[in-house]
Design a protein around this motif. Sequence first.
Motif, PDB file in Angstrom:
ATOM      1  N   VAL A 187     -41.727 -18.052 -28.085  1.00  0.00           N
ATOM      2  CA  VAL A 187     -41.687 -19.440 -27.465  1.00  0.00           C
ATOM      3  C   VAL A 187     -42.944 -19.942 -27.132  1.00  0.00           C
ATOM      4  N   ASN A 188     -44.139 -19.095 -27.092  1.00  0.00           N
ATOM      5  CA  ASN A 188     -45.378 -19.560 -26.535  1.00  0.00           C
ATOM      6  C   ASN A 188     -46.219 -20.303 -27.790  1.00  0.00           C
ATOM      7  N   ASN A 189     -45.416 -20.457 -28.952  1.00  0.00           N
ATOM      8  CA  ASN A 189     -46.465 -20.858 -30.043  1.00  0.00           C
ATOM      9  C   ASN A 189     -46.024 -22.059 -30.381  1.00  0.00           C
ATOM     10  N   ALA A 190     -46.566 -23.117 -29.470  1.00  0.00           N
ATOM     11  CA  ALA A 190     -46.236 -24.484 -29.197  1.00  0.00           C
ATOM     12  C   ALA A 190     -46.288 -25.285 -30.373  1.00  0.00           C
ATOM     13  N   ASN A 191     -47.409 -25.084 -31.388  1.00  0.00           N
ATOM     14  CA  ASN A 191     -47.729 -25.761 -32.359  1.00  0.00           C
ATOM     15  C   ASN A 191     -46.981 -25.193 -33.731  1.00  0.00           C
ATOM     16  N   PHE A 192     -45.970 -24.594 -33.462  1.00  0.00           N
ATOM     17  CA  PHE A 192     -45.530 -23.979 -34.846  1.00  0.00           C
ATOM     18  C   PHE A 192     -44.270 -25.013 -35.428  1.00  0.00           C
ATOM     19  N   HIS A 193     -44.479 -25.266 -36.728  1.00  0.00           N
ATOM     20  CA  HIS A 193     -43.444 -26.089 -37.542  1.00  0.00           C
ATOM     21  C   HIS A 193     -43.407 -25.462 -38.921  1.00  0.00           C
ATOM     22  N   THR A 194     -42.151 -25.594 -39.594  1.00  0.00           N
ATOM     23  CA  THR A 194     -42.046 -25.132 -40.935  1.00  0.00           C
ATOM     24  C   THR A 194     -41.057 -26.007 -41.555  1.00  0.00           C
ATOM     25  N   PHE A 213     -48.382 -19.827 -44.431  1.00  0.00           N
ATOM     26  CA  PHE A 213     -47.154 -20.383 -45.030  1.00  0.00           C
ATOM     27  C   PHE A 213     -47.603 -21.273 -46.388  1.00  0.00           C
ATOM     28  N   SER A 214     -48.886 -21.579 -46.313  1.00  0.00           N
ATOM     29  CA  SER A 214     -49.234 -22.408 -47.563  1.00  0.00           C
ATOM     30  C   SER A 214     -49.128 -21.737 -48.733  1.00  0.00           C
ATOM     31  N   LEU A 215     -49.228 -20.402 -48.667  1.00  0.00           N
ATOM     32  CA  LEU A 215     -49.239 -19.658 -49.913  1.00  0.00           C
ATOM     33  C   LEU A 215     -47.657 -19.283 -50.471  1.00  0.00           C
ATOM     34  N   THR A 246     -49.714 -22.232 -40.348  1.00  0.00           N
ATOM     35  CA  THR A 246     -48.670 -23.197 -40.821  1.00  0.00           C
ATOM     36  C   THR A 246     -49.403 -23.975 -42.116  1.00  0.00           C
ATOM     37  N   ALA A 247     -48.321 -24.425 -42.746  1.00  0.00           N
ATOM     38  CA  ALA A 247     -48.656 -25.112 -44.162  1.00  0.00           C
ATOM     39  C   ALA A 247     -48.923 -26.635 -43.959  1.00  0.00           C
ATOM     40  N   ALA A 248     -49.498 -27.319 -44.908  1.00  0.00           N
ATOM     41  CA  ALA A 248     -49.645 -28.615 -44.801  1.00  0.00           C
ATOM     42  C   ALA A 248     -48.370 -29.520 -44.574  1.00  0.00           C
ATOM     43  N   TYR A 249     -48.591 -30.675 -43.860  1.00  0.00           N
ATOM     44  CA  TYR A 249     -47.211 -31.231 -43.910  1.00  0.00           C
ATOM     45  C   TYR A 249     -47.548 -32.968 -43.963  1.00  0.00           C
ATOM     46  N   ASP A 250     -46.511 -33.728 -44.093  1.00  0.00           N
ATOM     47  CA  ASP A 250     -46.568 -35.294 -43.908  1.00  0.00           C
ATOM     48  C   ASP A 250     -45.971 -35.730 -42.586  1.00  0.00           C
ATOM     49  N   THR A 251     -44.838 -34.905 -42.247  1.00  0.00           N
ATOM     50  CA  THR A 251     -44.522 -35.406 -41.055  1.00  0.00           C
ATOM     51  C   THR A 251     -43.942 -34.218 -40.351  1.00  0.00           C
ATOM     52  N   ILE A 252     -43.564 -34.227 -38.853  1.00  0.00           N
ATOM     53  CA  ILE A 252     -42.858 -33.145 -38.156  1.00  0.00           C
ATOM     54  C   ILE A 252     -41.907 -33.895 -37.460  1.00  0.00           C
ATOM     55  N   ILE A 253     -40.539 -33.405 -37.648  1.00  0.00           N
ATOM     56  CA  ILE A 253     -39.222 -33.854 -36.945  1.00  0.00           C
ATOM     57  C   ILE A 253     -38.966 -33.253 -35.769  1.00  0.00           C
ATOM     58  N   GLN A 254     -38.844 -33.739 -34.826  1.00  0.00           N
ATOM     59  CA  GLN A 254     -38.171 -33.243 -33.507  1.00  0.00           C
ATOM     60  C   GLN A 254     -36.393 -33.385 -33.612  1.00  0.00           C
ATOM     61  N   VAL A 255     -35.899 -32.095 -33.557  1.00  0.00           N
ATOM     62  CA  VAL A 255     -34.369 -32.465 -33.831  1.00  0.00           C
ATOM     63  C   VAL A 255     -33.716 -32.662 -32.260  1.00  0.00           C
ATOM     64  N   ASP A 256     -32.962 -33.464 -32.344  1.00  0.00           N
ATOM     65  CA  ASP A 256     -32.042 -33.866 -31.043  1.00  0.00           C
ATOM     66  C   ASP A 256     -30.853 -34.247 -31.473  1.00  0.00           C
ATOM     67  N   SER A 257     -30.134 -32.879 -32.031  1.00  0.00           N
ATOM     68  CA  SER A 257     -28.635 -32.902 -32.582  1.00  0.00           C
ATOM     69  C   SER A 257     -27.523 -33.459 -31.239  1.00  0.00           C
ATOM     70  N   LYS A 258     -26.662 -34.132 -31.760  1.00  0.00           N
ATOM     71  CA  LYS A 258     -25.253 -34.129 -30.956  1.00  0.00           C
ATOM     72  C   LYS A 258     -24.210 -33.518 -31.163  1.00  0.00           C
ATOM     73  N   VAL A 259     -24.418 -32.605 -32.519  1.00  0.00           N
ATOM     74  CA  VAL A 259     -23.399 -31.836 -32.986  1.00  0.00           C
ATOM     75  C   VAL A 259     -23.839 -30.526 -33.130  1.00  0.00           C
ATOM     76  N   MET A 260     -22.949 -29.661 -33.272  1.00  0.00           N
ATOM     77  CA  MET A 260     -23.329 -28.418 -33.930  1.00  0.00           C
ATOM     78  C   MET A 260     -23.793 -28.220 -35.218  1.00  0.00           C
ATOM     79  N   MET A 261     -24.796 -27.557 -35.394  1.00  0.00           N
ATOM     80  CA  MET A 261     -25.759 -27.569 -36.573  1.00  0.00           C
ATOM     81  C   MET A 261     -25.223 -26.500 -37.551  1.00  0.00           C
ATOM     82  N   GLU A 262     -25.683 -26.692 -38.755  1.00  0.00           N
ATOM     83  CA  GLU A 262     -25.374 -25.619 -39.686  1.00  0.00           C
ATOM     84  C   GLU A 262     -26.492 -24.480 -39.479  1.00  0.00           C
ATOM     85  N   ALA A 263     -26.311 -23.246 -39.555  1.00  0.00           N
ATOM     86  CA  ALA A 263     -27.114 -22.511 -39.446  1.00  0.00           C
ATOM     87  C   ALA A 263     -28.022 -22.357 -40.875  1.00  0.00           C
TER      88      ALA A 263
END
Length: 291
Positions: free
Chosen positions: A93-100, A64-66, A32-49
């Motif tokens: 689903v086993n890659n618990a620390n994945f973020h993009t 991902f940093s390249l 994974t690439a460097a990041y400033d923040t990681i957001i957990q999505v808790d949406s109440k509505v249908m999301m755009e793909a």
Amino acid sequence: MKYYTLFNVILLIFVVTSCNHKKPFNQPVLITAAYDTIIQVDSKVMMEANHLIYGVNVLDTLDFSLKKDNNQDDFINAQQGFKNDSLIVYVDVNNANFHTHEINISELSPPPPPSFYIPESQEYDKVYRDSVFLEVMEKNKIKNKQRLKKHYNTLPVFIYNQSDNNRVIVPSVINGELYIVVEALDKNNQWKPIEYNKVPRRICISDFEYYQLKPKHVMVSSMLKYSGDYKTKLRVKVLNDQKLYYSNQFNGSINYSQFDTIQAVNDRNTWFSDTTNQTHSIKKKLIFLDF
């Protein structure tokens, strides 16, 4: 004897469980690439793909940093290799620390349109025009850099070519990425979409290149790792050349309201209501990949 039988039962359960979670192919290492923040999505509505392509023809490792390498071997112009019996879609689903990052190109500001009408009394100020263009592009560059550091909790989505021949992946005419939506089981045990494709009224299709997936290689994308108060099973649905593929099913959580269609979906159902019109019919199917 009783303990021996109990041991055998436990061993059998372990073996069956292990087989059910066996990965269908050797997955590449994802850095994974460097990041400033990681957001957990808790949406109440249908999301755009919005499922980006992070790598094509990945074999061992994807960093991902390249910068994404636009290798010409990854593309093909001819519509060949559409044999659809060799693709596997798998969500890890086993890659618990994945973020993009989940940057959508439509969020960036377009450059100013060209001036087609210039009064005779006014000369076209090319220097000013170029400066405006460069200013917009520089702002987009800054915005893009900031968004690359804003990550979301996601799950890796792999598309694997298990055959011994190249296979063609058709990019989406909507955004040039992949035709993917996430589905979940509702209370009636029916698979329903919790995402939709933002199909525009008008699609300008010019000549474009197809992705060419090499044998035993993978294409890497991702899906949002949703959270909510409704525990259920989820899966990913992928469209390629009007053929559907479904990923492995996995446990997850969403909010039940994500099953409800939003106004953007209702608008598109109205726009493309004339199903006797072939173009309307295809566009309507693209909303949820109902092929």
